[in-house]
Design an enzyme around this catalytic site. Structure first.
Site, PDB file in Angstrom:
ATOM      1  N   LYS B  89       0.801  -1.236   0.000  1.00  0.00           N
ATOM      2  CA  LYS B  89       0.000   0.000   0.000  1.00  0.00           C
ATOM      3  C   LYS B  89       0.830   1.281   0.000  1.00  0.00           C
ATOM      4  O   LYS B  89       0.394   2.311  -0.509  1.00  0.00           O
ATOM      5  CB  LYS B  89      -0.944   0.016   1.208  1.00  0.00           C
ATOM      6  N   GLU B 111      -9.651   6.095   2.887  1.00  0.00           N
ATOM      7  CA  GLU B 111     -10.480   5.054   3.482  1.00  0.00           C
ATOM      8  C   GLU B 111      -9.565   3.873   3.742  1.00  0.00           C
ATOM      9  O   GLU B 111      -8.518   3.745   3.100  1.00  0.00           O
ATOM     10  CB  GLU B 111     -11.604   4.647   2.519  1.00  0.00           C
ATOM     11  N   SER B 376       1.506  -9.676  -0.733  1.00  0.00           N
ATOM     12  CA  SER B 376       1.218  -8.242  -0.687  1.00  0.00           C
ATOM     13  C   SER B 376       1.464  -7.611   0.674  1.00  0.00           C
ATOM     14  O   SER B 376       1.691  -6.402   0.768  1.00  0.00           O
ATOM     15  CB  SER B 376      -0.222  -7.995  -1.130  1.00  0.00           C
TER      16      SER B 376
END
Lengths: 273, 392
Positions: B89, B111, B376
């Site tokens: 991210k 968010e 991830s």
């Protein structure tokens, strides 16, 4: 959606001609279908007309209303929790004895999923005059415009304070019925005052189109209506009314209180001469 | 294959801009500013420098010998879990924060589902001295408590969202409402490859580094390309960043959605596997909806995959057949979570564990297949939940 037939009432264009002849502006009222419960909808619509509504917007509840503030969100959620569907909404709309134009307001996915042509046909048959889709801008509206025109529905687009001149040109080129000017950047909901800059937006729209312009978002009191009607052709009241109906409709027992409040709002749309 | 969306922001039929008029000028400005920045060598220089010095890129490629031995496959892992803040991210959060700074926006909103994107955003805001507010579903706040604390420690304000399903979907709704209201001084860092144009495209570009690195690393070490690539898909940001480098290659690509209690049960978060096209959060893409277009509640053990929509480009890749989308259930993911921990000494995030579960699908891969899995994120955030779900 089921096809429920009803004779269409007065067109939006005829309504505004009538108002101009009377030196009045439009009181436009928004409610959520299914909150109070859907069985009450015809009685509520008739009460709004009796209280002075010139046009009525009926919100079709959607699970993800990104343009709505807490009051309409909660109201939509209550309606969905009661199992309200678009088909059932149209069925109840068709039962109301109305002369004023009726507009549905909602989000694009509802009509997309049901089928654009099927939705437009059902809306037309239920006597709906126009649609507002909060998340459908002119650029994405080709398919819906085609489907809705085929069933004589007007397309009302929103214009915002952030809209560039180029975008206002596009909104005005595509809009029919009236243009909905959003009074401020933000979601739906009552506010203590209406920003004076909305007058600039209304003038920018009016320099581009002969269509009427109505102002909504944050309007809840006769003073707001009066201020908006100095420049625009109508004022839209939503969250305040949704809140009132939730707390005060009480299966129709709150009707006389509602009528009194609506009459004061309607009075504010009348010319002072 | 399309390299960028068309003038209307569409990948094939999917994408576009379905948002209130108020936001359109901001999206137009964002698109222009992103295009300018992305064509500016100085922007890339700064982005690459921070990816290296702050994030710790390039992230390593690890050959998973014990998993390979057990499965008969040749498995390698792209280690996005080793990035600063513990997941992929940060690539996108950093890129968008740099862009926001260039645009002169002082306030950032985001968010978050699992909290990884919220933490990444709070981190880059601390780095650049930007004001940060994060919307997170109440239910997610409860199941990812540690990340809520991390965000607060980093100076962000966390708004628990109690509307609708109280998860990622409603956090996104609330962030959109904030943005509509404060659009003049605020940039909204969407954390996934969904949302209105230019987000799906821009987010992919900021995450491209995953696949670009992995492809080069794999070639260098193995002298060939992998036969298959696997990534988990919620909104799909890690997957699109990973897949993109391989789209023109013969490498078979698999996106793994959250199968929850099983796709047949209806309690899942697998719109590409079991959904239909529609409009959610400003974009036309596959989503989970009923016959009247109401968006359905989702279920997944993993907060980061618990989302009823998916990025537009994934919808395009599904229809084109270039990527195969499959699903893994909660149970399969939990089992893979434990498997990777015990066999390789790597504790994955619940999200990433879904990708590993696919390695055990019978007959999906022939023995000897060279498989590259994108890991991830790491599992630290899931420890509390894992300790409740697993008996050790």
């Amino acid at each position: 959606m089921e096809k429920v037939e009803r004779k269409p009432q007065m067109t939006i264009a005829d309504k505004f001609s009538q108002l101009r002849a009377r030196n009045e502006k439009a009181l436009v009222l928004f409610i959520t279908a299914g909150d109070p419960p859907l069985e009450e909808l015809p009685a509520i619509l008739e009460a709004l007309q009796e209280g002075g509504a010139d046009l009525i917007e009926v919100g079709i509840p959607f699970s993800d209303p990104i343009a709505d503030g807490p009051i309409i969100q909660a109201s939509s959620q209550r309606a969905l929790d009661r199992g309200v569907t678009p088909g059932a909404v149209l069925e109840m709309i068709a039962k109301a004895k109305l002369e004023v134009p009726l507009i549905t307001m909602g989000y694009y996915n509802t009509f997309y999923r049901i089928g654009l042509d099927k939705s437009a046909e059902a809306l037309g048959k239920a006597g709906v005059n126009a649609t507002i889709l909060s998340d459908l801008t002119p650029e994405e509206s080709d398919d819906w415009t085609k489907a809705s025109r085929a069933h004589n529905l007007d397309n009302i687009f929103l214009a915002a304070p952030t809209s560039t001149d180029q975008r206002l040109d596009e909104v005005c080129r595509r809009a029919t019925g009236f243009v909905y000017a959003v009074s401020r950047t933000g979601v739906t909901g009552s506010a203590s005052s209406v920003p004076p800059e909305v007058k600039t937006l209304v003038q920018r729209i009016k320099s581009r189109t002969h269509l009427p312009v109505c102002v909504g978002f944050g309007i809840s009191q006769p003073d707001h209506v009066r201020m908006v009607c100095e420049v625009a052709d109508g004022a839209v009241i939503g969250s305040w009314l949704v809140d009132f109906l939730e707390k005060g409709w009480e299966n129709g027992e709150g009707k006389s209180e509602l009528t009194t409040a609506l009459q004061a709002l309607k009075q504010a749309t009348r010319g002072r001469n | 294959m399309l390299t960028r969306p068309d003038a209307k922001g569409r990948f094939g039929a999917y994408g576009g801009r379905f948002v209130p008029e108020t936001l359109i000028p901001a999206l137009e400005e964002l698109e222009q500013e992103f295009d300018k920045a992305w064509a500016d060598p100085d922007f890339h220089k700064e982005f690459d420098r921070l990816l290296n010095e702050f994030v710790g890129r390039p992230s390593p490629l690890t050959d998973a010998d014990r998993l390979s031995e057990e499965t008969g496959l040749q498995i390698s892992i792209k280690r996005e879990d080793l990035n600063h803040t513990g997941a992929h991210k940060i690539n996108n959060a950093l890129g968008q924060a740099l862009l926001a700074r260039r645009m002169g926006k002082k306030r950032i909103i985001a968010e978050t589902g699992a909290g990884q994107h919220g933490v990444a955003t709070a981190t880059v805001c601390a780095l650049f001295g930007l004001q940060c507010e994060v919307y997170m579903g109440e239910e997610d706040c409860a199941r990812q408590e540690l990340n809520v604390f991390r965000m607060r420690l980093l100076g962000a304000k966390v708004h628990p969202v109690s509307s609708g399903t109280k998860t990622l979907k409603d956090a996104l709704n609330e962030a959109m409402r904030d943005w509509v209201t404060n659009v003049a001084d605020t940039h909204y860092i969407i954390g996934t490859a969904a949302g209105p144009h230019p987000y799906p495209y821009m987010v992919r570009e900021f995450h491209r580094v995953i696949g670009d690195e992995a492809r080069a690393q794999y070639l260098e070490r193995h002298g060939c390309l992998p036969d298959a690539g696997i990534a988990c898909v919620g909104g799909g940001s890690n997957a699109i960043g990973f897949f993109y480098a391989f789209l023109a290659d013969p490498t078979a690509l698999y996106g793994v959605e959250a199968g929850g209690l099983g796709v047949a049960s209806g309690k899942h978060a697998a719109p590409l596997t079991a959904g239909s096209p529609g409009v959610l959060h400003g974009s036309f893409s596959y989503l989970m909806q009923d016959e009247n277009g109401q968006v359905l509640a989702t279920h997944s053990v993993s907060a980061g995959l618990d989302y009823p929509g998916v990025g537009a480009e994934h919808s395009y890749l599904k229809d084109s057949g270039r990527v195969q989308y499959v699903s893994a259930t909660d149970e399969e993911a939990l089992s893979a979570f434990r498997w990777l921990s015990e066999k390789e000494g790597i504790i994955p995030a619940f999200e990433s564990a879904h990708a590993f579960a696919t390695l055990r699908t019978p007959n999906l891969f022939k023995p000897g297949t060279r498989v590259l899995v994108n890991l991830s994120g790491r599992g630290d955030k899931d420890m509390e939940m894992a300790s409740r779900l697993l008996e050790l």
